[in-house]
Design an enzyme around this catalytic site. Sequence first.
Site, PDB file in Angstrom:
ATOM      1  N   ASP A  20       0.816  -1.223   0.000  1.00  0.00           N
ATOM      2  CA  ASP A  20       0.000   0.000   0.000  1.00  0.00           C
ATOM      3  C   ASP A  20       0.848   1.272   0.000  1.00  0.00           C
ATOM      4  O   ASP A  20       0.769   2.098   0.901  1.00  0.00           O
ATOM      5  CB  ASP A  20      -0.940  -0.014   1.207  1.00  0.00           C
ATOM      6  CG  ASP A  20      -1.942  -1.148   1.160  1.00  0.00           C
ATOM      7  OD1 ASP A  20      -3.003  -0.957   0.556  1.00  0.00           O
ATOM      8  OD2 ASP A  20      -1.646  -2.231   1.704  1.00  0.00           O
ATOM      9  N   HIS A  22       0.597   3.530  -2.451  1.00  0.00           N
ATOM     10  CA  HIS A  22      -0.352   4.544  -2.933  1.00  0.00           C
ATOM     11  C   HIS A  22       0.377   5.701  -3.619  1.00  0.00           C
ATOM     12  O   HIS A  22       0.171   6.876  -3.297  1.00  0.00           O
ATOM     13  CB  HIS A  22      -1.213   5.064  -1.783  1.00  0.00           C
ATOM     14  CG  HIS A  22      -2.255   4.084  -1.321  1.00  0.00           C
ATOM     15  ND1 HIS A  22      -3.490   3.978  -1.909  1.00  0.00           N
ATOM     16  CD2 HIS A  22      -2.221   3.142  -0.342  1.00  0.00           C
ATOM     17  CE1 HIS A  22      -4.185   3.032  -1.305  1.00  0.00           C
ATOM     18  NE2 HIS A  22      -3.442   2.500  -0.357  1.00  0.00           N
ATOM     19  N   HIS A 129      -6.934  -0.447  -5.688  1.00  0.00           N
ATOM     20  CA  HIS A 129      -6.792   0.882  -6.278  1.00  0.00           C
ATOM     21  C   HIS A 129      -6.207   0.816  -7.688  1.00  0.00           C
ATOM     22  O   HIS A 129      -6.521   1.663  -8.519  1.00  0.00           O
ATOM     23  CB  HIS A 129      -5.900   1.766  -5.398  1.00  0.00           C
ATOM     24  CG  HIS A 129      -6.612   2.354  -4.228  1.00  0.00           C
ATOM     25  ND1 HIS A 129      -7.031   3.665  -4.177  1.00  0.00           N
ATOM     26  CD2 HIS A 129      -6.992   1.810  -3.046  1.00  0.00           C
ATOM     27  CE1 HIS A 129      -7.630   3.902  -3.033  1.00  0.00           C
ATOM     28  NE2 HIS A 129      -7.612   2.782  -2.319  1.00  0.00           N
ATOM     29  N   HIS A 217      -4.367  -9.290  -0.816  1.00  0.00           N
ATOM     30  CA  HIS A 217      -4.783  -7.890  -0.696  1.00  0.00           C
ATOM     31  C   HIS A 217      -6.294  -7.856  -0.559  1.00  0.00           C
ATOM     32  O   HIS A 217      -7.029  -7.679  -1.537  1.00  0.00           O
ATOM     33  CB  HIS A 217      -4.331  -7.088  -1.924  1.00  0.00           C
ATOM     34  CG  HIS A 217      -4.512  -5.606  -1.780  1.00  0.00           C
ATOM     35  ND1 HIS A 217      -3.497  -4.772  -1.371  1.00  0.00           N
ATOM     36  CD2 HIS A 217      -5.595  -4.801  -1.964  1.00  0.00           C
ATOM     37  CE1 HIS A 217      -3.936  -3.530  -1.329  1.00  0.00           C
ATOM     38  NE2 HIS A 217      -5.218  -3.519  -1.684  1.00  0.00           N
ATOM     39  N   HIS A 245      -3.696  -4.220   1.969  1.00  0.00           N
ATOM     40  CA  HIS A 245      -4.961  -3.502   1.965  1.00  0.00           C
ATOM     41  C   HIS A 245      -5.264  -2.824   3.300  1.00  0.00           C
ATOM     42  O   HIS A 245      -5.802  -1.722   3.316  1.00  0.00           O
ATOM     43  CB  HIS A 245      -6.125  -4.414   1.572  1.00  0.00           C
ATOM     44  CG  HIS A 245      -7.441  -3.678   1.451  1.00  0.00           C
ATOM     45  ND1 HIS A 245      -7.641  -2.669   0.545  1.00  0.00           N
ATOM     46  CD2 HIS A 245      -8.603  -3.804   2.135  1.00  0.00           C
ATOM     47  CE1 HIS A 245      -8.881  -2.208   0.676  1.00  0.00           C
ATOM     48  NE2 HIS A 245      -9.482  -2.869   1.632  1.00  0.00           N
TER      49      HIS A 245
END
Length: 708
Positions: A20, A22, A129, A217, A245
């Site tokens: 993660d 991001h 995502h 995830h 996640h």
Amino acid sequence: MTSENTLDDEDTFKILIATDIHLGYLEKDAVRGNDTFNTLDEILKCAKQNQVDFILLGGDLFHENKPSRRCLHSCISLLRKYCMGDTPILFDVLSDQAVNFSNSKFPWVNYQDENLNISIPVFSVHGNHDDPTGADGLCALDLLSSAGLVNHFGRSQSVERIEISPVLLQKGSTKLALYGIGSIPDERLYRMFVNNQVTMLRPKEDQDRWFNLFTIHQNRSKHGATNYIPEQFLDDFLDLVVWGHEHECLINPSRNEQQLFYVTQPGSSVATSLSPGEAVKKHIGLLRVKGRKMNLQKIPLHTVRQFFIQDLVLSEHPDLFTPDMPKVNQRVEAFCQEKVEAMIEEAERERLGNPLTPEKPLIRLRVDYSGGFEAFNATRFSQKFVEQVANPKDVVHFIRQKEYRAKVKGEEDVDFGQLLSRSSTEGLRVEDLVKEYFQTAEKTVQLSLLTEQGMGKAVQEYVDKEEKDAIEELIRYQLEKTQRHLQQRGVLTEEEIDQEIRRFRESKKNTAEEAEEVQEALNRAKAHRIERGDAPEDLDLSDEPDVSMDSDEDSALPPPTRGRGRGGRGRGQTTARRGRGAAAAELKPAGRARSQKASVVNPRQGRNIMDAFQAPPQRPSRGAVAAKSYTDEVTIDDDDSDDDVSFVKPASRLAPASRPTQRTSSSSSSSRRGSQSQSQSYKGVTFDDDDDEEEFDPFKGSSRSGRR
């Protein structure tokens, strides 16, 4: 020579674990725009400094499904900077790479590509995502995979059954089976586990000598009846589960006493919400595996922006203010300002001596104003700290102790502001918001044709992935199917029609048929978008060539006739045809290792998945697990190699059905390095709980009795 260098021998895997990241979150923010890129730089630099064998990412490398050009450019630049070079790769891939990387046009691990110089391979599954989408089913990881920078694995091509084939790695005498599954909607994956539709393949020979590492995830904490994946669903032969996640950093391995494996949750490397879970100090993990023993050292991240959160209950301070006191709002506001200033001072003290930490921290004060108090102007209050915090727009957040209880009299009485505020503070997804609305509403405003799950999925596609026709196509598709059903039933009166529509709707709830209908409607919406020629704003993935799904031997590229001196640089032992032709193995779906976990439900019967839990689960004893019989064994002989890799099908609860087998092949190293015999029937687990650089013995662990 330090103790670490002594123990990091030729039989020890060193793996950097992160989840993660991001990348690209708030990249347009003037203050926080570079946070994710700086942290990725630190993670990759840490991998290079520790001379890891490879990097394992647990999903959500990107924050957006369609990352911007700047985001992709920064990611590619950092991967080239730290993961390409002449450092030799000291482990081999033994499994059939055409199966492991079947979604790629180049189905082999990137460091075996003759046109690339890879010093640190990166293995990654996709998250929710950056999941595959569009007509071609591509995601941002597929772009990095085609560029030879990332090995994208764990992608399922079927919505009916999932077979997880491991990436088999060997370094010296240590054998590592790397399992992975990319993000799948939790309700669907939950139902597939219950219906025994998820299978994890295992090497047939020397099963007790493989260290089994699994990357997932999904939701780990329970967000609903089926909106998560219980740890008990996973097979008990696993040794370590890397759970992505979830953003809270719980990196210290926790043992599941029922399945007897360990779970590590590295958490995110950036705070994407101002919630208590994000306030935990961020870490990545350095995993060492030798034989069946492992050690996990947690490494703190210094480039992560500080985040402090505090709760304030006004009713707990009657000595300072009461609701009926004059000018109580000014007193409350002054008290809140003191709390915020104290958190800013604490952040400044912690930041001293660490120049990598961003200057402005994230501050959140949650004020419970129940008991007769009134909320003051939060925006005006937050502006006082514009030059001191990174989130000046939402420093203070007002909440009530009394939970929102739905007493909806009609659609006009629904408090959408309350629902939206809960969505932002509690991490609810779009489909959760839709489901909650219809669960709290009365029958007069309930859906009569669509299901809550289907509507929620359509709204999510509209919001997250800009599928503008998703809702319209779902309604049209359901309307057509319901009309055909009514015609077949021959109902005439209005009352009979209403009853039959409700019966038809209820029969599809939480079934595979419902998921198929939603997917068909979304496919129609995507087809309409392609016909109109609509393109995403930043990146058009539809122009990319189709992904090859063919994993037959004939589709493999021929061996290159020229090389670039791979052996001269010592890039590990050479393999024939990129690890695809040395040894053949016939894969068959393996039965679930969790024998008698739950009753089997046939999705075609239209039963609710909760029917699978009508009978209490009866788990066998560990002795019974050890006595499991394995049938349908497939063995092969190959005179050209000593390292034959084949797979076994454990005895299943279901009666064996005749089905075509899947022909695959696997590779092996050209020679063995040292003795392969391992006497451990246990696994030792240790982890470093200190953030400082102390010497430690990574393989000093308490042994336990054999698991099988």
